[in-house]
Design a protein around this motif. Structure first.
Motif, short mmCIF file in Angstrom:
data_model
loop_
_atom_site.label_atom_id
_atom_site.label_comp_id
_atom_site.label_asym_id
_atom_site.label_seq_id
_atom_site.Cartn_x
_atom_site.Cartn_y
_atom_site.Cartn_z
N GLU A 68 -46.56 -58.79 -20.59
CA GLU A 68 -45.98 -59.70 -21.57
C GLU A 68 -44.49 -59.87 -21.35
OE1 GLU A 68 -45.64 -62.35 -24.54
OE2 GLU A 68 -47.49 -61.57 -23.66
N LEU A 69 -43.80 -58.78 -21.07
CA LEU A 69 -42.36 -58.88 -20.80
C LEU A 69 -42.08 -59.72 -19.57
CD1 LEU A 69 -41.32 -55.20 -21.59
CD2 LEU A 69 -40.55 -57.23 -22.83
N ASN A 70 -42.92 -59.60 -18.55
CA ASN A 70 -42.72 -60.38 -17.33
C ASN A 70 -42.89 -61.88 -17.59
OD1 ASN A 70 -42.07 -58.32 -15.51
ND2 ASN A 70 -44.23 -57.81 -15.17
N GLU A 71 -43.75 -62.23 -18.52
CA GLU A 71 -43.94 -63.64 -18.84
C GLU A 71 -42.69 -64.25 -19.46
OE1 GLU A 71 -47.39 -64.13 -21.26
OE2 GLU A 71 -48.76 -63.26 -19.77
N GLU A 72 -41.86 -63.41 -20.07
CA GLU A 72 -40.64 -63.91 -20.72
C GLU A 72 -39.41 -63.80 -19.84
OE1 GLU A 72 -41.00 -65.42 -23.47
OE2 GLU A 72 -43.10 -64.81 -23.71
N ARG A 73 -39.55 -63.15 -18.67
CA ARG A 73 -38.39 -62.99 -17.79
C ARG A 73 -38.14 -64.26 -16.98
NH1 ARG A 73 -36.58 -57.87 -17.07
NH2 ARG A 73 -36.07 -58.02 -14.85
N PRO A 74 -36.88 -64.53 -16.65
CA PRO A 74 -36.57 -65.75 -15.88
C PRO A 74 -37.19 -65.71 -14.50
CG PRO A 74 -34.64 -64.31 -16.04
CD PRO A 74 -35.67 -63.74 -16.96
N GLU A 75 -37.44 -66.88 -13.95
CA GLU A 75 -38.02 -66.98 -12.62
C GLU A 75 -37.10 -66.32 -11.60
OE1 GLU A 75 -39.64 -70.45 -9.54
OE2 GLU A 75 -38.97 -70.96 -11.56
N GLY A 76 -37.69 -65.52 -10.75
CA GLY A 76 -36.93 -64.81 -9.73
C GLY A 76 -36.48 -63.43 -10.14
N ALA A 77 -36.60 -63.09 -11.42
CA ALA A 77 -36.21 -61.75 -11.88
C ALA A 77 -37.23 -60.72 -11.41
CB ALA A 77 -36.13 -61.72 -13.40
N LYS A 78 -36.79 -59.51 -11.23
CA LYS A 78 -37.67 -58.43 -10.79
C LYS A 78 -38.81 -58.25 -11.78
CE LYS A 78 -37.68 -53.42 -9.98
NZ LYS A 78 -38.61 -53.10 -11.08
N ARG A 79 -40.02 -58.15 -11.26
CA ARG A 79 -41.18 -57.92 -12.11
C ARG A 79 -41.19 -56.47 -12.60
NH1 ARG A 79 -42.49 -62.39 -14.10
NH2 ARG A 79 -40.22 -62.44 -13.80
N LEU A 80 -41.46 -56.30 -13.86
CA LEU A 80 -41.49 -54.96 -14.46
C LEU A 80 -42.88 -54.36 -14.35
CD1 LEU A 80 -39.52 -55.69 -17.75
CD2 LEU A 80 -38.65 -54.56 -15.71
#
Length: 222
Positions: A145-157
């Motif tokens: 869920e957090l990854n869906e809200e992160r900006p494109e190109g940000a490190k995947r959690l």
């Protein structure tokens, strides 16, 4: 943070409590800006940090109570394993069976007695608490869920990343509350703290709790 449709009253209360923490940070920023030196402005940031973790702890308790009661009121639906194994005393059963105490009141009272004194701050404690009301793989799904809200190109959690972030915030909270945040290399000084680090801690807890809220509503089946 997105306005998730699954927000509960417990989560709305959590957001209000976090707003108090944010106000403390903003007050400290104002005092820093005008150059106040008569006291340690950093203590406002420390207070905000502690307030935010306390808000998380309180929210987890309230969310579990709320969801456990909803599950108990729906006899025909599948229940999480730990919910099915949750022990209730005979006097609670008799009170509910004979109609002397409503189910929601009886179960909330019992839950408070059983888990009310538990601390839900660290990742494992939070996972164990929510297991009472959900079989979902909590931290894996919260990370998604957090990854869906992160900006494109940000490190995947990963789940490990989320737990590490939460653990670091709780670790600092413990240093503030139990050790007055003293620097271990210089007992006359406190560890440095900034408005940005305090606000980041508050916002991280807010985003993590929101991700948990969505995660526990996910179907645990693959």
């Amino acid at each position: 943070m997105p306005d998730y449709p699954s927000k509960t009253q417990a989560f709305l209360d959590f957001e209000r409590n976090l707003e108090y923490a944010k106000q403390l940070v903003r007050a400290g920023q104002h005092l820093d800006a005008i150059g106040v030196t008569s006291f340690d402005v950093g203590d406002l940031y420390r207070a905000a940090w502690v307030q935010a973790v306390a808000a998380l702890d309180h929210w987890v308790h309230q969310e579990i109570y709320h969801r456990a009661i909803l599950l108990a009121q729906q006899p025909g639906i599948p229940k999480p394993r730990k919910f099915r194994e949750f022990t209730v005393p005979m006097d609670l059963f008799e009170d509910v069976h004979h109609g002397t105490v409503p189910l929601d009141q009886a179960l909330r009272r019992h839950l408070r007695q059983v888990i009310g004194r538990r601390t839900f701050q660290g990742p494992e404690d939070i996972k164990d608490g929510f297991a009472i009301v959900s079989d979902v793989a909590l931290w894996d799904n919260a990370a998604k869920e957090l990854n869906e809200e992160r900006p494109e190109g940000a490190k995947r959690l990963t789940a490990k990343d989320v737990k590490r972030m939460l653990g670091a915030i709780v670790w600092r909270r413990n240093k503030i509350t139990h050790e007055s945040d003293r620097d271990p290399d210089d007992g006359d000084r406190k560890r440095p703290i900034s408005s940005s680090s305090a606000m980041e801690a508050v916002e991280t807890l807010e985003m993590t709790a929101a991700a948990i809220l969505v995660a526990v509503d996910r179907d645990p089946r693959p």
